[in-house]
Design an enzyme around this catalytic site. Structure first.
Site, PDB file in Angstrom:
ATOM      1  N   ARG A   1     -35.010  83.836 -39.322  1.00 30.34           N
ATOM      2  CA  ARG A   1     -33.689  84.466 -39.347  1.00 30.34           C
ATOM      3  C   ARG A   1     -33.838  85.974 -39.273  1.00 30.34           C
ATOM      4  O   ARG A   1     -34.871  86.535 -39.614  1.00 30.34           O
ATOM      5  CB  ARG A   1     -32.857  84.015 -40.536  1.00 30.34           C
ATOM      6  CG  ARG A   1     -33.417  84.243 -41.894  1.00 30.34           C
ATOM      7  CD  ARG A   1     -32.640  83.479 -42.970  1.00 30.34           C
ATOM      8  NE  ARG A   1     -31.263  83.903 -43.109  1.00 30.34           N
ATOM      9  CZ  ARG A   1     -30.224  83.050 -43.115  1.00 30.34           C
ATOM     10  NH1 ARG A   1     -30.423  81.756 -42.976  1.00 30.34           N
ATOM     11  NH2 ARG A   1     -29.009  83.498 -43.285  1.00 30.34           N
TER      12      ARG A   1
ATOM     13  N   LYS B   1     -23.022  85.290 -46.132  1.00 27.67           N
ATOM     14  CA  LYS B   1     -21.564  85.235 -46.184  1.00 27.67           C
ATOM     15  C   LYS B   1     -21.062  85.311 -47.622  1.00 27.67           C
ATOM     16  O   LYS B   1     -20.036  85.913 -47.890  1.00 27.67           O
ATOM     17  CB  LYS B   1     -21.070  83.957 -45.496  1.00 27.67           C
ATOM     18  CG  LYS B   1     -21.118  84.083 -43.977  1.00 27.67           C
ATOM     19  CD  LYS B   1     -20.571  82.857 -43.293  1.00 27.67           C
ATOM     20  CE  LYS B   1     -21.600  81.763 -43.251  1.00 27.67           C
ATOM     21  NZ  LYS B   1     -21.250  80.664 -42.348  1.00 27.67           N
TER      22      LYS B   1
ATOM     23  N   GLU C   1     -20.699  77.357 -40.219  1.00 29.74           N
ATOM     24  CA  GLU C   1     -19.795  76.799 -41.215  1.00 29.74           C
ATOM     25  C   GLU C   1     -18.631  77.781 -41.339  1.00 29.74           C
ATOM     26  O   GLU C   1     -18.845  78.980 -41.536  1.00 29.74           O
ATOM     27  CB  GLU C   1     -20.516  76.669 -42.569  1.00 29.74           C
ATOM     28  CG  GLU C   1     -19.636  75.991 -43.589  1.00 29.74           C
ATOM     29  CD  GLU C   1     -20.301  75.824 -44.957  1.00 29.74           C
ATOM     30  OE1 GLU C   1     -21.494  76.125 -45.102  1.00 29.74           O
ATOM     31  OE2 GLU C   1     -19.583  75.395 -45.866  1.00 29.74           O
TER      32      GLU C   1
HETATM   33  P1  ATP Z   1     -25.093  82.551 -44.620  1.00 27.29           P
HETATM   34  O1  ATP Z   1     -26.293  82.407 -45.474  1.00 27.29           O
HETATM   35  O2  ATP Z   1     -24.766  83.952 -44.237  1.00 27.29           O
HETATM   36  O3  ATP Z   1     -23.902  81.808 -45.124  1.00 27.29           O
HETATM   37  P2  ATP Z   1     -25.610  80.383 -42.944  1.00 27.29           P
HETATM   38  O4  ATP Z   1     -26.914  80.111 -42.337  1.00 27.29           O
HETATM   39  O5  ATP Z   1     -25.192  79.546 -44.100  1.00 27.29           O
HETATM   40  O6  ATP Z   1     -25.527  81.914 -43.257  1.00 27.29           O
HETATM   41  P3  ATP Z   1     -24.066  79.171 -40.920  1.00 27.29           P
HETATM   42  O7  ATP Z   1     -22.636  79.326 -40.641  1.00 27.29           O
HETATM   43  O8  ATP Z   1     -24.548  77.888 -41.454  1.00 27.29           O
HETATM   44  O9  ATP Z   1     -24.463  80.356 -41.897  1.00 27.29           O
HETATM   45  O10 ATP Z   1     -24.930  79.597 -39.664  1.00 27.29           O
HETATM   46  C1  ATP Z   1     -24.658  79.226 -38.347  1.00 27.29           C
HETATM   47  C2  ATP Z   1     -25.899  79.371 -37.536  1.00 27.29           C
HETATM   48  O11 ATP Z   1     -26.343  80.739 -37.555  1.00 27.29           O
HETATM   49  C3  ATP Z   1     -27.015  78.541 -38.090  1.00 27.29           C
HETATM   50  O12 ATP Z   1     -27.678  77.900 -37.019  1.00 27.29           O
HETATM   51  C4  ATP Z   1     -27.903  79.537 -38.770  1.00 27.29           C
HETATM   52  O13 ATP Z   1     -29.229  79.108 -38.778  1.00 27.29           O
HETATM   53  C5  ATP Z   1     -27.698  80.787 -37.937  1.00 27.29           C
HETATM   54  N1  ATP Z   1     -27.943  81.982 -38.729  1.00 27.29           N
HETATM   55  C6  ATP Z   1     -27.374  82.299 -39.908  1.00 27.29           C
HETATM   56  N2  ATP Z   1     -27.880  83.451 -40.387  1.00 27.29           N
HETATM   57  C7  ATP Z   1     -28.798  83.874 -39.488  1.00 27.29           C
HETATM   58  C8  ATP Z   1     -29.680  85.005 -39.414  1.00 27.29           C
HETATM   59  N3  ATP Z   1     -29.712  85.921 -40.367  1.00 27.29           N
HETATM   60  N4  ATP Z   1     -30.478  85.106 -38.340  1.00 27.29           N
HETATM   61  C9  ATP Z   1     -30.448  84.197 -37.373  1.00 27.29           C
HETATM   62  N5  ATP Z   1     -29.649  83.107 -37.373  1.00 27.29           N
HETATM   63  C10 ATP Z   1     -28.842  82.943 -38.421  1.00 27.29           C
HETATM   64 MG    MG Z   2     -25.072  77.449 -43.873  1.00 26.17          MG
END
Ligand code: ATP
Ligand code: MG
Length: 543
Positions: free
Chosen positions: A252, A262, A28
């Site tokens: 994760r 983020k 995102e």
């Molecule tokens: P955040 O909580 O930091 O905003 P998010 O999961 O909302 O992280 P996205 O932009 O939706 O962030 O993530 C993009 C991809 O990266 C998704 O497939 C997510 O599952 C993966 N991802 C995010 N954080 C991690 C992590 N800590 N370890 C492994 N994969 C991750």
């Molecule tokens: Mg997300």
């Protein structure tokens, strides 16, 4: 082989998806990528590469309020820097028209309805997992009424939050995501790509699986928190009778002494706890890059961590280990003195300057050698001299000998102190026969120390970092406190250092990765100018 690869190999064996593999990385664009995303990138792009498949980059941009093109650009830069190239670049917003049509299709088939309840009423009606929820009073509207209301939602007739579109599934399901999940919400907001075309936006669950489907994704890899969403992912694909990718979840990445969200990173930036997203203390990919991590070291870290099915916490020292391992192979060696004290060689000619041959990288013979000027007055590290040295201290002390790296063996004769008792000058004599090429060049002494000439070396700024958070788990706080209270107040130290004279701005920026001999790995920071080079300490030589 990890469990995801096992699933994929079995699918290939059975000829599923015509034995093709197509993954995607779906960020995102609401912030910069962090090391956890790097893990996901390495996994998705790595699998595509391993199985001769493709990996798309898809921006999951269904929430216009928090998203921005600044983030889109940084995400693309970071993925490419990590060494990956997407097969195609897509945006969930590319599919808004198709998603809208699919929503109408579900309404027409009696599988979706417009609900006029407030957000609070909806969540109250969902209830708790152990007891069935309560059906909305609007659940049994006619198809005609639902279509009319949904079209008017789209046309902008209703204010934000006044109505939603919900899937009509099962208000008694033990899986809360099945209790008539929201598909669309009204949001009069300008989208960074579609502008003001839409005032209704699809929810994650009504966008993600369908986006995967449209792109022909075969394996939709995501993190464990989406496991409970999977039945819904499957339900929408089935109900719409479209290509049905397989969602696979993995744990994760969590790491000690840092945060991986983020939202929290944004708070650190906005409240100026750090100097921007690329502050070298941040867990962002751009922060790690500026800290001096190489793409190879991050990829190697992701590989070493592996793919787990259960949540765990990785010690940040593993990441540092991976950095050392790669930097040892590629970093250019140089000598820098960061905490200087003056060394005067009393029997060295006043005006003599010799060029000492120094090795650029002992791990890489092709890196060659360079010349470092040597003179009567030098800087050495304060810690390399001790007035009252015990037997375990092998470095310089009165009447003891050490070798000056790439130069002579010297013997300390006496020292000069200021009124406060600090050593201001260390005096010594040198043995001219101990330089390379001279008869006593192989004479052994217990220690070799590095140095810089007082006259020729250049002053540089050196930024030394400690952990951003003082505790292993910053999110674990006492009542009334937040992760901000766990910040390490001493995570940045700025000091001067003396570096070799041939380090021009151009050279420093070209080489980028340095080992300051005996001190650690350092990265030439983009803040550097012709007048003042700036180096960031990546990591020490040893743990
Ligand atoms: P955040 O909580 O930091 O905003 P998010 O999961 O909302 O992280 P996205 O932009 O939706 O962030 O993530 C993009 C991809 O990266 C998704 O497939 C997510 O599952 C993966 N991802 C995010 N954080 C991690 C992590 N800590 N370890 C492994 N994969 C991750
Ligand atoms: Mg997300």
């Amino acid at each position: 082989m990890n469990f995801i690869e096992q699933i994929i190999e079995e699918d290939i064996r059975q000829g599923k998806n015509d034995a093709k593999v197509h993954t995607r990385f779906p960020p995102e664009p609401n912030g910069y990528l962090h090391i956890g995303h790097a893990k996901s990138i390495c996994l998705n792009f790595g699998i595509a590469k391993k199985y001769n498949g493709k990996c798309n980059l898809r921006f999951d941009d269904t929430n216009p309020v928090k998203e921005d093109t600044e983030y889109v650009d940084s995400i693309k830069e970071d993925i490419q820097w990590l060494g990956f190239q997407w097969a195609a670049e897509f945006y969930a917003s590319d599919y808004f028209d198709q998603l809208y049509l699919w929503a109408e299709q579900l309404i027409s088939e009696g599988l979706a309805y417009v609900d006029d309840q407030t957000q609070e009423e909806i969540s109250k009606g969902r209830g708790v997992p152990t007891a069935p929820g309560v059906e909305s009073p609007y659940r049994n509207r006619t198809v005609e009424e639902n279509l009319d209301l949904f079209r008017r939602m789209r046309a902008g007739e209703f204010p934000d939050g006044s109505r939603v579109l919900r899937a009509k599934i099962d208000m008694a399901s033990p899986n809360m995501h099945f209790r008539d999940p929201i598909m669309y919400r009204i949001l009069h907001a300008t989208h960074h790509r579609t502008g003001d075309k839409w005032c209704i936006y699809p929810m994650y669950d009504f966008a993600h699986g369908q986006s995967d489907s449209i792109e022909g994704i075969t394996h939709s890899i995501c993190t464990l928190e989406f496991e409970v969403h999977r039945p819904l992912y499957d339900w929408f694909c089935e109900a719409l009778r479209i290509h049905h990718p397989q969602q696979i979840e993995f744990a994760r990445l969590n790491m000690t002494n840092t945060i991986m969200s983020k939202r929290k990173m944004l708070q650190l930036v906005k409240e100026h706890h750090v100097n921007g997203w690329d502050d070298p203390r941040m867990p962002t990919i751009c922060g790690l890059r500026r800290r001096g991590y190489t793409p190879e070291s991050i990829r190697n870290f992701a590989e070493t961590v592996g793919v787990a099915k259960r949540d765990n916490i990785i010690d940040v020292s593993l990441l540092e280990f991976c950095a050392r391992e790669h930097l040892n192979k590629v970093a250019t060696r140089t000598m820098a003195v960061l905490d200087p004290v003056k060394l005067i060689i009393d029997n060295y000619p006043d005006d003599l300057v010799e060029e000492m041959e120094a090795v650029n990288n002992p791990e890489d013979p092709e890196a060659g050698t360079r010349k470092v000027p040597f003179a009567k007055e030098l800087w050495i590290e304060r810690a390399d001299f001790r007035e009252n040295a015990d037997k375990k201290f092998y470095r310089l002390s009165i009447d003891r000998e050490v070798r000056l790296k790439y130069a002579y063996i010297i013997k300390c004769t006496h020292i000069v102190k200021d009124e406060a008792g600090n050593v201001t000058e260390i005096h010594c004599t040198y043995d001219p026969n101990t330089r390379s090429g001279m008869p006593d060049r192989n004479r052994k002494v217990k220690a070799t120390i590095h140095w810089a000439t007082v006259k020729y070396s250049k002053k540089a700024e050196v930024r030394i970092f400690d952990r951003l958070f003082a505790v292993p788990d910053p999110d674990n706080c006492e009542e009334g406190k937040t992760f901000i209270d766990n910040l390490n107040p001493d995570s940045l130290k700025i000091q001067d250092g003396w570096v070799e004279p041939d380090l021009t701005l151009e050279k420093a920026m070209k080489i980028k990765y340095f080992q300051f001999e005996r001190l650690g790995y350092f990265y030439a920071d983009p803040d550097s100018t012709e007048e003042r080079l700036v180096f960031n300490k990546t990591v020490s030589l040893k743990q």
